[in-house]
Design an enzyme around this catalytic site. Sequence first.
Site, mmCIF file in Angstrom:
data_model
loop_
_atom_site.group_PDB
_atom_site.id
_atom_site.type_symbol
_atom_site.label_atom_id
_atom_site.label_comp_id
_atom_site.label_asym_id
_atom_site.label_seq_id
_atom_site.Cartn_x
_atom_site.Cartn_y
_atom_site.Cartn_z
ATOM 1 N N LYS A 51 -84.418 66.708 80.654
ATOM 2 C CA LYS A 51 -84.241 67.672 81.753
ATOM 3 C C LYS A 51 -83.095 67.216 82.640
ATOM 4 O O LYS A 51 -83.126 66.132 83.214
ATOM 5 C CB LYS A 51 -85.534 67.802 82.554
ATOM 6 C CG LYS A 51 -85.504 68.920 83.593
ATOM 7 C CD LYS A 51 -86.908 69.207 84.102
ATOM 8 C CE LYS A 51 -86.938 70.316 85.142
ATOM 9 N NZ LYS A 51 -88.313 70.634 85.555
ATOM 10 N N ASN A 67 -88.523 71.518 97.819
ATOM 11 C CA ASN A 67 -89.741 70.722 97.703
ATOM 12 C C ASN A 67 -89.380 69.257 97.560
ATOM 13 O O ASN A 67 -88.323 68.902 97.045
ATOM 14 C CB ASN A 67 -90.583 71.185 96.513
ATOM 15 C CG ASN A 67 -90.188 70.493 95.228
ATOM 16 O OD1 ASN A 67 -90.597 69.348 94.967
ATOM 17 N ND2 ASN A 67 -89.371 71.153 94.418
ATOM 18 N N ALA A 68 -90.277 68.429 98.072
ATOM 19 C CA ALA A 68 -90.145 66.982 97.881
ATOM 20 C C ALA A 68 -91.541 66.434 97.634
ATOM 21 O O ALA A 68 -92.099 65.708 98.443
ATOM 22 C CB ALA A 68 -89.502 66.332 99.105
ATOM 23 N N CYS A 102 -85.266 64.176 88.813
ATOM 24 C CA CYS A 102 -86.088 64.445 89.992
ATOM 25 C C CYS A 102 -85.380 63.892 91.227
ATOM 26 O O CYS A 102 -85.149 62.688 91.318
ATOM 27 C CB CYS A 102 -87.467 63.808 89.860
ATOM 28 S SG CYS A 102 -88.456 64.081 91.344
ATOM 29 N N GLY A 158 -85.564 78.450 93.148
ATOM 30 C CA GLY A 158 -85.885 79.837 93.496
ATOM 31 C C GLY A 158 -84.756 80.761 93.079
ATOM 32 O O GLY A 158 -83.733 80.315 92.545
ATOM 33 N N GLY A 200 -92.527 64.475 95.142
ATOM 34 C CA GLY A 200 -92.481 63.049 94.820
ATOM 35 C C GLY A 200 -93.364 62.676 93.642
ATOM 36 O O GLY A 200 -93.963 61.599 93.613
ATOM 37 N N LEU A 201 -93.426 63.589 92.672
ATOM 38 C CA LEU A 201 -94.136 63.316 91.412
ATOM 39 C C LEU A 201 -95.600 62.939 91.580
ATOM 40 O O LEU A 201 -96.098 62.029 90.914
ATOM 41 C CB LEU A 201 -93.423 62.215 90.616
ATOM 42 C CG LEU A 201 -92.123 62.612 89.921
ATOM 43 C CD1 LEU A 201 -91.554 61.413 89.157
ATOM 44 C CD2 LEU A 201 -92.345 63.773 88.958
ATOM 45 N N GLY A 231 -84.219 78.007 86.202
ATOM 46 C CA GLY A 231 -83.589 78.023 87.519
ATOM 47 C C GLY A 231 -83.557 79.438 88.052
ATOM 48 O O GLY A 231 -82.708 80.226 87.656
ATOM 49 N N LYS A 283 -97.298 69.206 84.478
ATOM 50 C CA LYS A 283 -96.887 68.514 85.707
ATOM 51 C C LYS A 283 -96.303 67.137 85.362
ATOM 52 O O LYS A 283 -96.850 66.438 84.507
ATOM 53 C CB LYS A 283 -98.129 68.378 86.607
ATOM 54 C CG LYS A 283 -97.956 67.500 87.833
ATOM 55 C CD LYS A 283 -97.173 68.194 88.931
ATOM 56 C CE LYS A 283 -96.905 67.246 90.097
ATOM 57 N NZ LYS A 283 -95.586 67.436 90.697
#
Lengths: 304, 241
Positions: A165, A68-69, A130, A217, A71-72, A243, A44
Amino acid sequence: MNTKVKLFGHELKNPIIPASGTFGFGYEFAKLYDLNILGSMSLKGTTLEPRYGNPLPRIAECPAGLINAIGLQNPGVDKVLSEEIPKLDKVYSDKVIANVGGHSVSEYVETVAKFNECEKVFAVELNISCPNVKGGGMAFGTDPKIAENLVKEVKKHSLKPIIVKLSPNVTDIAEIAKAVCGGGADGVSLINTLVGMRFDLRTGRPIISVGSGGYSGVGVYPVALRMVYQVYKAVSVPIIGMGGVSSAYDVIEMMYAGATAVMVGSQNLIEPLASKHIAEQLPRVMEELKINRLEDIIGRAHNE
Amino acid sequence: MKEQNLKVVSNKALNDSTYELVLKGGDINMSSGQFVEIKLDNFYLRRPFSVAKIQKSFLTIVYKIVGQGTKEMTKICENDNLSVLTELGNTFDLDKAKKPLLIGGGIGSAPLFQLAIEFNERGIRPTILLGFRNEAEVFYLEKFKKLGDVIVATDDGSFGEMGNTVSILKTKKIDFDCYYACGPMMMLKALAEYNSNGQLSLEARMACGFGACMGCSIMTKNGAKRVCKEGPVFSADEVVF
């Protein structure tokens, strides 16, 4: 069937790696299956300080994926090192990839350096893509000069190989890939999520509390393949493709495009055993396609 | 958590907007408060549902049509097979109450049915306060009456008392030591502000439902907690609204 692949001299028993943010710190999945079937895992996203993340709702559904959001949200690097990784170590014997996010160059540098002494971690994935963190995250991944500079600074202080990334939310992902390699990146992983939105049919307001979020997705799979293909042409470092991967067939295609290893993301959220099933399916698919050594197919799509 | 294939025993309307889905499977080891996640054809994410009744290998889910997914669910037929993640989340703590008050807001009344069953198994007959928008939304009334002393309130007064669960709680003298509530966030917030000696079952949009994605984390006085993993049941005095 030889499913082994090598990343920065580290041998993975297979190229299947649950993607960061879809697998927590791994150990909770150990109640469902023996994690040792997995080539590695990406932890994570971790920041210097603990983060709660964004207000709810953080999730919006799409026909072929989700937005999704988060936010780390994470407990901060010190707790990750002292609590989360030791818990994971009890249930998973191979080494893992740490994933680091940040708001400033100094925060990235400091957080990455904290993993220097952690034996469990064989590489650090730098999240410069992100879309859900204000003033950071993706801002580092959409400008080649800023990205290159960040990687350069991080490399000065890191003893581990650095995987960057990449964000798909750019005009030319190959340009960013070249820039981070110019900064000394040891590998790249792609794609992070695509910025997307959904609206509530009754209120007309965005479903996600902060408006937009990252779309992932099965729906993004062809986009991811194309970008891995492009990046493979542009740089010579190992690529981790991700992805929308949901089967061993997807893994093979991703490797044809140029990936050395493949991350499984959203599929873990809808099918908790997804990564296991893909790892189990892989040798059967190799047999079907008459592939003896998986490493032989990396970049096959580029053959003349 | 367990991934199970469950067979549909029945799927029928209780009123215009509320349905009851009965599933049959192998080994279902769940208690009140826990939830399940159902995979529907043509929808990417699983849907989380509280459980209204748990009986050996049978699970009863009461759901309200609120969106495309639940609308599609009404078409599920007898003998269909559904992929269901069971045994998700934590449970209500029954030890907290000798004189329990169960407070349900709308479809949030569903998990309180199993809770009422469990209190009855302990020889405790709970008081049950149920709030609905109007008479048309009321469900399971006769079933609840068998398990406890029921007070029903509707916003428009079309059935039972006029008002909502919180206004009734404030005006009526109800004898209880701990309450157990499930319903809209506004109701839970008002309850927690009025009386902190209770347990709240929360709802949130989720992606995974088993603790992996952090999509449903709420802030509590003891740090961030996941509705799907540390919850859905939280102490009323710990939730930061």
